[in-house]
Design an enzyme around this catalytic site. Structure first.
Site, PDB file in Angstrom:
ATOM      1  N   SER A 165    -109.017  10.990   1.677  1.00 20.25           N
ATOM      2  CA  SER A 165    -110.410  11.398   1.917  1.00 20.25           C
ATOM      3  C   SER A 165    -111.223  11.452   0.633  1.00 20.25           C
ATOM      4  O   SER A 165    -110.705  11.789  -0.440  1.00 20.25           O
ATOM      5  CB  SER A 165    -110.393  12.790   2.555  1.00 20.25           C
ATOM      6  N   GLU A 169    -113.045  13.768   0.026  1.00 27.87           N
ATOM      7  CA  GLU A 169    -112.990  15.171  -0.406  1.00 27.87           C
ATOM      8  C   GLU A 169    -112.045  15.349  -1.592  1.00 27.87           C
ATOM      9  O   GLU A 169    -112.095  16.366  -2.288  1.00 27.87           O
ATOM     10  CB  GLU A 169    -112.537  16.067   0.752  1.00 27.87           C
ATOM     11  N   TYR A 224    -108.438  21.993   1.993  1.00 26.19           N
ATOM     12  CA  TYR A 224    -108.337  20.685   2.659  1.00 26.19           C
ATOM     13  C   TYR A 224    -108.239  19.564   1.620  1.00 26.19           C
ATOM     14  O   TYR A 224    -107.364  18.707   1.679  1.00 26.19           O
ATOM     15  CB  TYR A 224    -109.546  20.463   3.571  1.00 26.19           C
TER      16      TYR A 224
END
Ligand code: NDP
Ligand code: GDR
Length: 339
Positions: A128, A130, A152
């Site tokens: 991701s 992220e 996460y």
């Protein structure tokens, strides 16, 4: 013989689009689904119910190595797409422990079981943007250092390194896609784009008056999920395994998403969007912008859906759903509107 693929997270947004894509390509598609106490297939399998018996579903828990081991010992797969994860960043602040356990251990169990039973099976890990978090350069590419800002993000960095380690240590065909935000009418209601599009639809139909959001200035590189699952498949068709950024190369703010989404039905977002600190995160990722040059050059991948088209598709799909004109697939998705 058709190729066989195993998808974890097949009931999620990406899993459903990927299953459709692989079926179109002639694959035999298998999916892992959670057993839950309350069996409500229409709701739980809402995104894949239309694919019916074309899929082979196997119950297993990501938290249980034996349950994963059992599936891989009974069926042979050419490709494994590991998409299952606790994928909501805000929830990872609320319960970092279960996010870490599902996302890190779950990935490790999958890799270990594939290595033990079918080391020739190609493996895709859902990395991701992220992972870039507090970005060190812009746009972000495969070589940009990671600086995750949430449990996460940290769990995805760990999954990325695990995947790379299995490739390097055991010579397995393991790839990570570093995918930037991708959305669509099947997006979960807790994510900001769907929260806005479903809110717009309810406001337009007089069922609500406002949408409460957190940070309106956060900026993201938003694409369409149906485009992004094509990239996952392409990664596993290359002669050698590698990692790829998948993104549109365009960045927009949450505010711009609101502006376009409300304008799509003739409304002004200023009249309906309220900022609520309850939806702000302890550490925000202010901006993400991807450079997908490598995916374009090596995979021949490019996105087909523009930002404007994405916003319009999501708003109109939610409107249709609420007016009862949606397909069963869309209807099952609009059944939950309280987030
Ligand atoms: P969703 O949240 O829509 O789907 C998540 C899937 O994971 C669901 O099928 C869910 O099953 C399953 N799952 C969650 N927890 C568990 C568990 N403990 N055991 C077994 N299955 C579990 O996510 P997306 O489809 O949007 O994303 C797919 C993957 O890609 C995720 O790993 C996500 O982190 C990653 N990703 C997503 C991006 C995006 O913009 N969409 C961008 C970059 C990465 P159930 O239906 O039972 O809840
Ligand atoms: P993100 O997606 O955290 O980028 O993770 P999300 O849609 O949740 O947030 C995007 C940005 O919008 C801001 N925001 C709000 N977000 C939500 N959910 N609700 C709100 O009310 C709200 N108001 C503002 C957020 O703070 C954030 O800046 C998604 C997931 O799919 C991950 O699994 C995936 O890895 C990344 O995209 C890439």
């Amino acid at each position: 013989m058709p190729k066989a693929a195993l998808i974890t997270g097949i009931t999620g947004q990406d899993g459903s689009y990927l299953a459709e894509h692989l079926l179109t390509l002639g694959y035999e598609v298998h999916g892992i689904v959670r057993r839950v106490a309350l069996e409500e297939p229409e709701r739980r399998l809402g995104r894949i119910v239309h694919l019916g018996e074309r899929l082979e579903l196997h119950p297993a828990a990501l938290e249980s190595y034996p349950s994963i081991f059992q599936i891989l010992s009974r069926h042979r797969f050419d490709e494994c797409y590991h998409l299952a994860a606790q994928s909501f960043v805000a929830e990872s602040f609320a319960d970092g422990f279960s996010t870490m356990s599902t996302n890190i251990d779950g990935t490790h169990y999958m890799l270990a079981a594939v290595r033990e039973l079918q080391p020739e099976c190609k493996f895709y890990f859902a990395g991701s943007s992220e992972m870039f978090g507090k970005v060190r350069e812009s746009p972000q590419r495969e070589t940009t250092p990671f600086h995750p800002r949430s449990p996460y993000g940290i769990s995805k960095v760990a999954g990325f390194h695990l995947t790379m380690n299995y490739r390097e240590a055991y010579g397995m065909f393991c790839c990570s896609g570093i995918l930037f935000n991708h959305e669509g009418p099947r997006r979960g209601f807790e994510f900001v784009t769907r929260k806005i599009s479903s809110g717009v639809a309810r406001i337009k139909l007089g069922l609500a008056t406002e949408v409460r959001l957190g940070c309106l200035d956060a900026r993201r590189d938003w694409g369409h999920a149906a485009d992004y699952v094509r990239a996952m498949h392409l990664m596993l068709q290359q002669p050698t395994p590698d990692d790829y950024v998948v993104a549109t190369g365009e960045m927009h703010s949450v505010r711009e998403f609101c502006e376009l989404a409300f304008a799509e039905v003739g409304l002004d977002y200023h009249d309906h969007v309220r900022v609520d600190p309850a939806f702000q995160r302890p550490a925000e990722v202010d901006q993400l912008l991807g450079d997908a040059t490598k995916a374009r050059a090596v995979l021949g991948w490019r996105p087909t859906c523009t930002f404007r088209q994405l916003v319009a598709e999501m708003v109109h799909s939610d409107l249709k759903g609420l007016m009862g004109r949606a397909s069963p697939l869309d209807r099952s998705a609009v059944a939950v509107t309280s987030l």
